[in-house]
Design an enzyme around this catalytic site. Structure first.
Site, PDB file in Angstrom:
ATOM      1  N   VAL A 162       0.659  -1.727   0.154  1.00  0.00           N
ATOM      2  CA  VAL A 162      -0.086  -0.082  -0.200  1.00  0.00           C
ATOM      3  C   VAL A 162       0.275   1.344   0.452  1.00  0.00           C
ATOM      4  CG1 VAL A 162      -1.936   2.062   1.378  1.00  0.00           C
ATOM      5  CG2 VAL A 162      -1.547  -1.461   1.424  1.00  0.00           C
ATOM      6  N   TYR A 163       1.815   1.038   0.653  1.00  0.00           N
ATOM      7  CA  TYR A 163       3.376   2.609   1.139  1.00  0.00           C
ATOM      8  C   TYR A 163       3.889   1.971  -1.154  1.00  0.00           C
ATOM      9  CZ  TYR A 163       6.425   5.309   2.405  1.00  0.00           C
ATOM     10  OH  TYR A 163       8.630   6.101   2.324  1.00  0.00           O
ATOM     11  N   ALA A 164       3.727   1.448  -1.148  1.00  0.00           N
ATOM     12  CA  ALA A 164       4.519   1.551  -2.565  1.00  0.00           C
ATOM     13  C   ALA A 164       3.304   2.119  -3.573  1.00  0.00           C
ATOM     14  CB  ALA A 164       5.158   0.010  -3.057  1.00  0.00           C
TER      15      ALA A 164
END
Ligand code: NAD
Length: 276
Positions: free
Chosen positions: A153-155
């Site tokens: 999700v960060y990516a």
């Protein structure tokens, strides 16, 4: 060469990590600094610590909340005037396999890392376009250039940020406006945000990383990875290697795919860590 002297610089997430260091570097260059952060105690500490360096003010808000962004923008415009340099720096990471995420984990990460920079920029860009001068620097991540387990999700949020930020660079060029968009994509930095990460590629030190970002703004750079070779490893590597070969190279040779195995994130629970 961009000059920070007498410019109003707004740094989101300016109460800790590289945001805090960038605030000091801007003050040292004669800028008037405005920091935004969710952590009001940390803001107070920064204001006390840096008041001798020059003019610095702080605003507490939650960047996940579009209404709070809107009302804080109004307050800043009224109390401080036009923002000349905007550094969208605030960010969070969850650090779990995707199936372990809650809906809130996903929505918060997207809101803070990807949507808040757009909403904040939207609020200040008109002024920059009108005065035909300004800088928006977006702190993305190398995680926006390469897939990585426990970072999905960060990516996703950082890939979004990179695509949006660099599109704005092209828009300003097309519109013939002197508003600079600089996209920064650092590898891991020792700030506490990624505590527990183990990496074959050396983890970066906060002070030189912050300095490199400020210098990249001054030099008018567009797309900057820290360290510089990360850009070539990812973009060139992905272009010339079949995926299986690239996976071997990034996963086995560079060890990237296992870096998040021992991730713990911030130990300081007063911070808005999403890692628990
Ligand atoms: N540290 C790294 O390894 C690393 C690597 C690549 C990219 N980055 C990016 O650099 C930026 C800064 O990272 P850092 O390591 O200095 O992190 P940090 O955690 O030290 O600082 C982030 C700041 O953002 C603030 N913040 C978090 N959520 C907020 C919210 N909802 N509203 C307002 N403020 C909020 C925090 O209070 C904190 O002061 C982030 O965007 C991060 O994704 C960091």
């Amino acid at each position: 060469m961009r000059d920070f002297k007498n410019k109003r610089v707004l740094i989101t997430g300016g109460a800790s990590g590289i945001g805090k260091i960038m605030a000091r570097l801007c003050l040292e260059r004669g800028a008037k600094v405005i920091i935004w952060d969710i952590n009001s105690e940390a803001i107070e500490q920064v204001l006390t610590e840096f008041s001798n360096y020059g003019r610095i003010v702080g605003y507490t808000l939650d960047l996940a909340d579009a209404n709070q962004i809107k009302s804080t923008v109004t307050q800043v415009k009224k109390e401080q005037g036009i923002v000349d340099v905007l550094i969208n720096n605030a960010g969070i990471v969850v650090g779990k396999y995707f199936h372990e995420h809650t809906v809130d984990n996903i929505l918060n990460t997207s809101a803070i890392n990807a949507n808040a920079p757009m909403l904040t920029t939207l609020a200040f860009l008109d002024d920059m376009i009108q005065q035909n001068d300004g800088v928006v620097c977006n702190i993305a991540s190398s995680g926006g250039l390469i897939s990585n387990p426990k970072m999905s999700v960060y990516a996703a949020s950082k890939w979004s940020l990179i695509g949006w930020s660099d599109s704005l660079r092209l828009e300003m060029k097309q519109l013939n406006k002197q508003v600079q968009f600089t996209t920064i994509m650092p590898y891991y930095i020792h700030t506490g945000m990624f505590d527990g990460v183990r990496s074959k590629i050396p983890i970066l030190k906060p002070e030189p990383s912050a300095l490199k970002i400020i210098k990249s703004i001054e030099k008018g750079r567009y797309m900057v990875t820290l360290p510089g070779y990360i850009y070539r490893i990812t973009r060139l590597g992905q272009a010339i290697m079949p995926l299986r070969l690239f996976d071997w190279f990034a996963g086995r040779v560079l060890g990237i795919y296992k870096t998040m195995e021992h991730f713990v994130g911030r130990k300081d629970t007063s911070r808005p860590s999403e890692s628990e």
